[in-house]
Design a protein around this motif. Sequence first.
Motif, PDB file in Angstrom:
ATOM      1  N   SER A  61      29.406  60.385  66.958  1.00 54.00           N
ATOM      2  CA  SER A  61      28.125  59.929  67.506  1.00 54.00           C
ATOM      3  C   SER A  61      28.111  60.052  69.028  1.00 54.00           C
ATOM      4  CB  SER A  61      27.867  58.474  67.106  1.00 54.00           C
ATOM      5  OG  SER A  61      27.738  58.350  65.708  1.00 54.00           O
ATOM      6  N   GLU A  62      29.245  59.711  69.663  1.00 57.31           N
ATOM      7  CA  GLU A  62      29.342  59.818  71.118  1.00 57.31           C
ATOM      8  C   GLU A  62      29.219  61.278  71.561  1.00 57.31           C
ATOM      9  OE1 GLU A  62      32.362  55.990  71.825  1.00 57.31           O
ATOM     10  OE2 GLU A  62      33.126  58.044  71.858  1.00 57.31           O
ATOM     11  N   ILE A  63      29.852  62.182  70.797  1.00 57.16           N
ATOM     12  CA  ILE A  63      29.799  63.610  71.127  1.00 57.16           C
ATOM     13  C   ILE A  63      28.380  64.142  70.998  1.00 57.16           C
ATOM     14  CG2 ILE A  63      30.524  65.915  70.340  1.00 57.16           C
ATOM     15  CD1 ILE A  63      33.240  64.639  69.637  1.00 57.16           C
ATOM     16  N   GLU A  64      27.673  63.706  69.940  1.00 59.12           N
ATOM     17  CA  GLU A  64      26.292  64.158  69.736  1.00 59.12           C
ATOM     18  C   GLU A  64      25.399  63.715  70.890  1.00 59.12           C
ATOM     19  OE1 GLU A  64      25.512  62.538  65.898  1.00 59.12           O
ATOM     20  OE2 GLU A  64      26.414  64.235  64.830  1.00 59.12           O
ATOM     21  N   LEU A  65      25.630  62.504  71.402  1.00 56.36           N
ATOM     22  CA  LEU A  65      24.868  62.026  72.563  1.00 56.36           C
ATOM     23  C   LEU A  65      25.197  62.846  73.803  1.00 56.36           C
ATOM     24  CD1 LEU A  65      25.077  58.137  72.096  1.00 56.36           C
ATOM     25  CD2 LEU A  65      23.047  59.575  71.842  1.00 56.36           C
ATOM     26  N   GLU A  66      26.475  63.196  73.955  1.00 58.95           N
ATOM     27  CA  GLU A  66      26.901  64.017  75.088  1.00 58.95           C
ATOM     28  C   GLU A  66      26.271  65.403  75.019  1.00 58.95           C
ATOM     29  OE1 GLU A  66      31.153  64.088  75.293  1.00 58.95           O
ATOM     30  OE2 GLU A  66      31.328  61.908  75.419  1.00 58.95           O
ATOM     31  N   ILE A  67      26.220  65.968  73.795  1.00 56.55           N
ATOM     32  CA  ILE A  67      25.611  67.288  73.607  1.00 56.55           C
ATOM     33  C   ILE A  67      24.135  67.247  73.963  1.00 56.55           C
ATOM     34  CG2 ILE A  67      24.934  68.989  71.849  1.00 56.55           C
ATOM     35  CD1 ILE A  67      27.602  68.398  70.450  1.00 56.55           C
ATOM     36  N   GLU A  68      23.442  66.181  73.523  1.00 57.83           N
ATOM     37  CA  GLU A  68      22.017  66.025  73.833  1.00 57.83           C
ATOM     38  C   GLU A  68      21.802  65.933  75.343  1.00 57.83           C
ATOM     39  OE1 GLU A  68      18.315  62.934  72.894  1.00 57.83           O
ATOM     40  OE2 GLU A  68      20.195  62.783  71.791  1.00 57.83           O
ATOM     41  N   LYS A  69      22.694  65.183  76.014  1.00 55.81           N
ATOM     42  CA  LYS A  69      22.603  65.039  77.463  1.00 55.81           C
ATOM     43  C   LYS A  69      22.842  66.378  78.152  1.00 55.81           C
ATOM     44  CE  LYS A  69      24.622  62.418  81.297  1.00 55.81           C
ATOM     45  NZ  LYS A  69      25.641  61.388  81.676  1.00 55.81           N
ATOM     46  N   LEU A  70      23.834  67.132  77.674  1.00 56.51           N
ATOM     47  CA  LEU A  70      24.140  68.434  78.253  1.00 56.51           C
ATOM     48  C   LEU A  70      23.007  69.430  78.020  1.00 56.51           C
ATOM     49  CD1 LEU A  70      27.926  68.789  77.345  1.00 56.51           C
ATOM     50  CD2 LEU A  70      26.962  68.556  79.636  1.00 56.51           C
ATOM     51  N   LYS A  71      22.359  69.346  76.857  1.00 56.09           N
ATOM     52  CA  LYS A  71      21.222  70.229  76.570  1.00 56.09           C
ATOM     53  C   LYS A  71      20.072  69.963  77.535  1.00 56.09           C
ATOM     54  CE  LYS A  71      21.965  71.372  71.690  1.00 56.09           C
ATOM     55  NZ  LYS A  71      21.479  71.187  70.298  1.00 56.09           N
ATOM     56  N   LYS A  72      19.840  68.679  77.842  1.00 55.71           N
ATOM     57  CA  LYS A  72      18.792  68.330  78.799  1.00 55.71           C
ATOM     58  C   LYS A  72      19.130  68.901  80.179  1.00 55.71           C
ATOM     59  CE  LYS A  72      17.204  64.064  76.586  1.00 55.71           C
ATOM     60  NZ  LYS A  72      17.125  62.571  76.692  1.00 55.71           N
ATOM     61  N   GLN A  73      20.410  68.783  80.553  1.00 54.05           N
ATOM     62  CA  GLN A  73      20.839  69.337  81.834  1.00 54.05           C
ATOM     63  C   GLN A  73      20.678  70.851  81.842  1.00 54.05           C
ATOM     64  OE1 GLN A  73      24.837  67.949  82.471  1.00 54.05           O
ATOM     65  NE2 GLN A  73      24.224  65.814  82.730  1.00 54.05           N
ATOM     66  N   GLN A  74      20.989  71.478  80.709  1.00 52.82           N
ATOM     67  CA  GLN A  74      20.837  72.933  80.596  1.00 52.82           C
ATOM     68  C   GLN A  74      19.374  73.337  80.743  1.00 52.82           C
ATOM     69  OE1 GLN A  74      21.246  74.742  76.646  1.00 52.82           O
ATOM     70  NE2 GLN A  74      22.698  76.210  77.519  1.00 52.82           N
ATOM     71  N   ASP A  75      18.484  72.602  80.075  1.00 47.86           N
ATOM     72  CA  ASP A  75      17.048  72.896  80.180  1.00 47.86           C
ATOM     73  C   ASP A  75      16.553  72.722  81.614  1.00 47.86           C
ATOM     74  OD1 ASP A  75      16.934  73.451  77.494  1.00 47.86           O
ATOM     75  OD2 ASP A  75      16.222  71.457  76.917  1.00 47.86           O
ATOM     76  N   ASN A  76      17.045  71.669  82.285  1.00 49.91           N
ATOM     77  CA  ASN A  76      16.640  71.436  83.675  1.00 49.91           C
ATOM     78  C   ASN A  76      17.079  72.578  84.583  1.00 49.91           C
ATOM     79  OD1 ASN A  76      15.422  68.989  83.105  1.00 49.91           O
ATOM     80  ND2 ASN A  76      17.242  67.779  83.567  1.00 49.91           N
ATOM     81  N   ILE A  77      18.297  73.061  84.360  1.00 54.84           N
ATOM     82  CA  ILE A  77      18.809  74.169  85.173  1.00 54.84           C
ATOM     83  C   ILE A  77      17.994  75.433  84.917  1.00 54.84           C
ATOM     84  CG2 ILE A  77      20.782  75.721  85.533  1.00 54.84           C
ATOM     85  CD1 ILE A  77      22.596  73.284  84.996  1.00 54.84           C
ATOM     86  N   LYS A  78      17.672  75.705  83.664  1.00 55.52           N
ATOM     87  CA  LYS A  78      16.864  76.888  83.325  1.00 55.52           C
ATOM     88  C   LYS A  78      15.488  76.806  83.985  1.00 55.52           C
ATOM     89  CE  LYS A  78      19.041  78.110  78.929  1.00 55.52           C
ATOM     90  NZ  LYS A  78      18.871  78.197  77.452  1.00 55.52           N
ATOM     91  N   THR A  79      14.916  75.578  83.981  1.00 57.86           N
ATOM     92  CA  THR A  79      13.618  75.382  84.616  1.00 57.86           C
ATOM     93  C   THR A  79      13.702  75.645  86.112  1.00 57.86           C
ATOM     94  OG1 THR A  79      12.968  73.729  82.965  1.00 57.86           O
ATOM     95  CG2 THR A  79      11.760  73.730  85.045  1.00 57.86           C
ATOM     96  N   LEU A  80      14.766  75.128  86.731  1.00 59.30           N
ATOM     97  CA  LEU A  80      14.947  75.322  88.164  1.00 59.30           C
ATOM     98  C   LEU A  80      15.151  76.794  88.504  1.00 59.30           C
ATOM     99  CD1 LEU A  80      17.280  72.292  88.949  1.00 59.30           C
ATOM    100  CD2 LEU A  80      14.933  72.587  89.724  1.00 59.30           C
ATOM    101  N   LEU A  81      15.856  77.513  87.647  1.00 57.69           N
ATOM    102  CA  LEU A  81      16.098  78.938  87.885  1.00 57.69           C
ATOM    103  C   LEU A  81      14.823  79.769  87.747  1.00 57.69           C
ATOM    104  CD1 LEU A  81      19.511  79.455  86.045  1.00 57.69           C
ATOM    105  CD2 LEU A  81      19.111  79.642  88.504  1.00 57.69           C
ATOM    106  N   SER A  82      13.910  79.282  86.891  1.00 54.60           N
ATOM    107  CA  SER A  82      12.695  80.049  86.618  1.00 54.60           C
ATOM    108  C   SER A  82      11.545  79.712  87.573  1.00 54.60           C
ATOM    109  CB  SER A  82      12.229  79.813  85.182  1.00 54.60           C
ATOM    110  OG  SER A  82      11.881  78.451  84.992  1.00 54.60           O
TER     111      SER A  82
END
Length: 253
Positions: free
Chosen positions: A86-107
Amino acid sequence: MYTIGEFAIIVKLNKKTIRYYDEIGLFQPAYIDPNNQYRYYKREQINDLNRIIKLKETGISLEQVKNITTDSEDVSMKDIYNKRLSEIELEIEKLKKQQDNIKTLLSTSHAERNVNKEFDISKGYYIEQGLIVYQKTEKQKDIHDIINNFYNYAGNKVKLSSGHFFKRSLDDNSDGISEIFAYTTNASEELDIKTQTKELCLRILCDSIENRDLAYASLFDYAKNNNIVVGSIYERYKMNDGKMQIEIMFGIV
């Protein structure tokens, strides 16, 4: 018994790590020679160290591993692994949000925004009188959790006649969103429902989420320049031609 060198080969760890586990009280040798301080290990300890290795490989800290392995109670490994999952799944969700934010910033453009951007500020009774179903929110709770919890709470118990509003407060004891609510046409004893009074507000219809901060700054500036005391703060998200807009309202005291 095995020397530390032999035991290190058996469990596929280096001697330095095994010594460190001993130093922190995580895994100790079966016997230490009092004359030369050499460490010796028993065959039965192989499973004990392998358990520690497997726990560590899941990402559990050594401190947590120590608590688990020294716990006198019968600890279910299945429960431990499910909790870590469960902790890992929360970490993955958090990392996905960070990934989306970075993609948005790059675009998006790297040009500096004009912090003096002007907004149309209007005054009116934008918070209407009516019954609302509401829910208090926890401090620092994720905005998506707040929304999901609210709609799960309201469910099919009442008919909502509007989208949800976020209510914020300038009170020093408040933190972030203090309440979420929506207007309803019927009452329910199962839900927290109250009457919202009509409220005179300053309003900005912000054109994008990216400019939300500048819209808020403009409203605060306007209120201060015109000696207006701000009460409650309301926020509502709208879709317009496929683009997200934010309606920000400052209640006038």
